[in-house]
Design an enzyme around this catalytic site. Structure first.
Site, PDB file in Angstrom:
ATOM      1  N   GLY A 165      -4.506   2.667  -7.232  1.00 48.04           N
ATOM      2  CA  GLY A 165      -5.726   3.418  -6.900  1.00 48.04           C
ATOM      3  C   GLY A 165      -5.641   4.885  -7.292  1.00 48.04           C
ATOM      4  N   GLU A 168      -0.497  -3.258  -9.590  1.00 51.23           N
ATOM      5  CA  GLU A 168      -1.044  -4.190  -8.596  1.00 51.23           C
ATOM      6  C   GLU A 168      -0.544  -5.621  -8.743  1.00 51.23           C
ATOM      7  OE1 GLU A 168      -2.754  -1.794 -10.050  1.00 51.23           O
ATOM      8  OE2 GLU A 168      -4.136  -0.857  -8.617  1.00 51.23           O
TER       9      GLU A 168
HETATM   10  N1  COA Z   1       0.807   2.679   0.211  1.00 55.61           N
HETATM   11  C1  COA Z   1       1.396   2.966   1.382  1.00 55.61           C
HETATM   12  N2  COA Z   1       2.504   3.706   1.493  1.00 55.61           N
HETATM   13  C2  COA Z   1       3.056   4.175   0.356  1.00 55.61           C
HETATM   14  C3  COA Z   1       2.505   3.904  -0.898  1.00 55.61           C
HETATM   15  C4  COA Z   1       1.321   3.117  -0.949  1.00 55.61           C
HETATM   16  N3  COA Z   1       0.701   2.828  -2.102  1.00 55.61           N
HETATM   17  N4  COA Z   1       3.281   4.475  -1.848  1.00 55.61           N
HETATM   18  C5  COA Z   1       4.273   5.092  -1.196  1.00 55.61           C
HETATM   19  N5  COA Z   1       4.139   4.909   0.141  1.00 55.61           N
HETATM   20  C6  COA Z   1       5.000   5.417   1.223  1.00 55.61           C
HETATM   21  C7  COA Z   1       6.294   4.633   1.341  1.00 55.61           C
HETATM   22  O1  COA Z   1       6.096   3.441   2.071  1.00 55.61           O
HETATM   23  C8  COA Z   1       7.160   5.627   2.036  1.00 55.61           C
HETATM   24  O2  COA Z   1       6.799   5.664   3.402  1.00 55.61           O
HETATM   25  P1  COA Z   1       7.938   5.678   4.557  1.00 55.61           P
HETATM   26  O3  COA Z   1       8.747   6.925   4.283  1.00 55.61           O
HETATM   27  O4  COA Z   1       7.172   5.747   5.834  1.00 55.61           O
HETATM   28  O5  COA Z   1       8.747   4.433   4.346  1.00 55.61           O
HETATM   29  C9  COA Z   1       6.731   6.965   1.445  1.00 55.61           C
HETATM   30  O6  COA Z   1       5.432   6.736   0.917  1.00 55.61           O
HETATM   31  C10 COA Z   1       7.623   7.441   0.323  1.00 55.61           C
HETATM   32  O7  COA Z   1       7.694   6.420  -0.661  1.00 55.61           O
HETATM   33  P2  COA Z   1       9.068   5.806  -1.203  1.00 55.61           P
HETATM   34  O8  COA Z   1       8.783   4.441  -1.729  1.00 55.61           O
HETATM   35  O9  COA Z   1      10.138   5.948  -0.177  1.00 55.61           O
HETATM   36  O10 COA Z   1       9.384   6.816  -2.402  1.00 55.61           O
HETATM   37  P3  COA Z   1      10.264   6.502  -3.699  1.00 55.61           P
HETATM   38  O11 COA Z   1      10.481   7.820  -4.368  1.00 55.61           O
HETATM   39  O12 COA Z   1      11.448   5.688  -3.372  1.00 55.61           O
HETATM   40  O13 COA Z   1       9.314   5.607  -4.630  1.00 55.61           O
HETATM   41  C11 COA Z   1       7.217   4.988  -5.693  1.00 55.61           C
HETATM   42  C12 COA Z   1       8.110   6.138  -5.153  1.00 55.61           C
HETATM   43  C13 COA Z   1       5.878   5.619  -6.084  1.00 55.61           C
HETATM   44  C14 COA Z   1       7.879   4.343  -6.905  1.00 55.61           C
HETATM   45  C15 COA Z   1       7.033   3.941  -4.576  1.00 55.61           C
HETATM   46  O14 COA Z   1       6.618   4.589  -3.388  1.00 55.61           O
HETATM   47  C16 COA Z   1       5.995   2.865  -4.891  1.00 55.61           C
HETATM   48  O15 COA Z   1       6.246   1.972  -5.669  1.00 55.61           O
HETATM   49  N6  COA Z   1       4.794   2.951  -4.236  1.00 55.61           N
HETATM   50  C17 COA Z   1       3.775   1.943  -4.351  1.00 55.61           C
HETATM   51  C18 COA Z   1       3.070   2.029  -5.665  1.00 55.61           C
HETATM   52  C19 COA Z   1       2.036   0.931  -5.787  1.00 55.61           C
HETATM   53  O16 COA Z   1       2.342  -0.251  -5.861  1.00 55.61           O
HETATM   54  N7  COA Z   1       0.770   1.337  -5.823  1.00 55.61           N
HETATM   55  C20 COA Z   1      -0.334   0.429  -5.966  1.00 55.61           C
HETATM   56  C21 COA Z   1      -0.915   0.083  -4.662  1.00 55.61           C
HETATM   57  S1  COA Z   1      -2.292  -0.988  -4.855  1.00 55.61           S
END
Ligand code: COA
Length: 259
Positions: free
Chosen positions: A110, A133
């Site tokens: 998103g 996604e």
């Molecule tokens: N929705 C909800 N929470 C999210 C999020 C999302 N799309 N993306 C990140 N967060 C949250 C994590 O759950 C984490 O929360 P917490 O500390 O309470 O556990 C916090 O943000 C930090 O993210 P984290 O994953 O620990 O950081 P990272 O540096 O290890 O990884 C990313 C960064 C962006 C690679 C990873 O967060 C990720 O893959 N996010 C989802 C991306 C995604 O699939 N987006 C499409 C959604 S439809």
């Protein structure tokens, strides 16, 4: 507002999505706040254009809030996509004033869709972009399948969506997803401000008409050429047209009033 910060300077409204501990993930409250602030800015004469960015150095927006929709079924999923598209993403695409995405870090799911709905995209060189996604068992639901195809073409859109892989800002620039790159986040907002500033020297009604005419090119229900003729003609009845042409002939800068 809980998750949105705004700042207005020189007719430029900076909207900052402010959930850095969740990498600015878009939950329903954030989307509703974004809707509210955009609706207001659309008619507020003090706002000439908008820059959307994320809080912190790590993320623009890391997607829709996965935790929030994890328990949804078919009906809720459909409503999520429909309401999001209508209330935020389409509103941005059809916004009557220029909207720039200042991509200061991860733009995923998103988050990339939010950037794709904006009129221009400028990213810091460390930003990462993608539509992951399918790795969650979903597809993009905020217009990503359509807008990515329009910008990058069908083949590249399918590659990015089907692999779900992230690309660098440099790769995104080469795919025409981005208009410009900034070396770092420190330079990002100033660069966006300079680009928006160039736009805001021009006649506001002409900017709105240009956005409608270009958007008509991608609207299957519109005839783009006819839209252009109509928009072009309508501008002749505006005070700004008279001011713009008079200022040119008098060799001075125009003073547009947006009328
Ligand atoms: N929705 C909800 N929470 C999210 C999020 C999302 N799309 N993306 C990140 N967060 C949250 C994590 O759950 C984490 O929360 P917490 O500390 O309470 O556990 C916090 O943000 C930090 O993210 P984290 O994953 O620990 O950081 P990272 O540096 O290890 O990884 C990313 C960064 C962006 C690679 C990873 O967060 C990720 O893959 N996010 C989802 C991306 C995604 O699939 N987006 C499409 C959604 S439809």
């Amino acid at each position: 507002m809980r998750y949105i910060l705004t700042e207005l300077n020189d007719r430029q409204l900076v909207i900052r999505i402010n959930r850095p501990d969740k990498l600015n993930a878009l939950n329903r409250t954030t989307l509703e706040e974004l809707h509210g602030v955009l609706r207001q800015a659309a008619t507020d004469p003090r706002t000439g254009g908008v820059i959307i960015t994320g809080a912190g150095d790590k993320a623009f927006v890391a997607g829709a809030d996965i935790e929030e929709f994890a328990s949804y079924g078919q009906q809720e999923g459909t409503i999520l996509a429909q309401q999001g598209q209508e209330r935020v993403f389409d509103l941005i695409e059809n916004f009557p004033k220029p909207v720039l995405a200042a991509i200061n870090g991860y733009a995923l799911g998103g988050g990339l869709e939010l950037a794709l709905a904006c009129h221009l995209r400028i990213a810091s060189s460390h930003a990462k972009l993608g539509l992951p996604e399918v790795s969650l068992g979903l597809i993009p639901g905020y217009g990503g399948t359509q807008r990515l195809s329009m910008l990058a073409g069908r083949g590249k859109a399918l590659e990015l969506i089907l692999t779900g892989k992230m690309i660098t800002a440099q790769e995104a620039l080469e795919l025409k997803l981005l208009n410009h790159l900034s070396p770092d986040n420190g330079e990002l907002l100033p660069l966006c401000g300079r680009i928006l500033g160039e736009m805001l020297k021009n006649a506001p009604l002409a900017l709105a008409a240009a956005i409608r005419a270009v958007n008509a090119c991608f609207d299957p229900d519109a005839n783009g050429f006819k839209t252009e003729i109509r928009e072009f003609g309508n501008l002749f009845d505006t005070d700004d047209f008279k001011e713009g042409t008079r200022a040119f002939l008098e060799k001075r800068k125009p003073d547009f009033k947006g009328k």
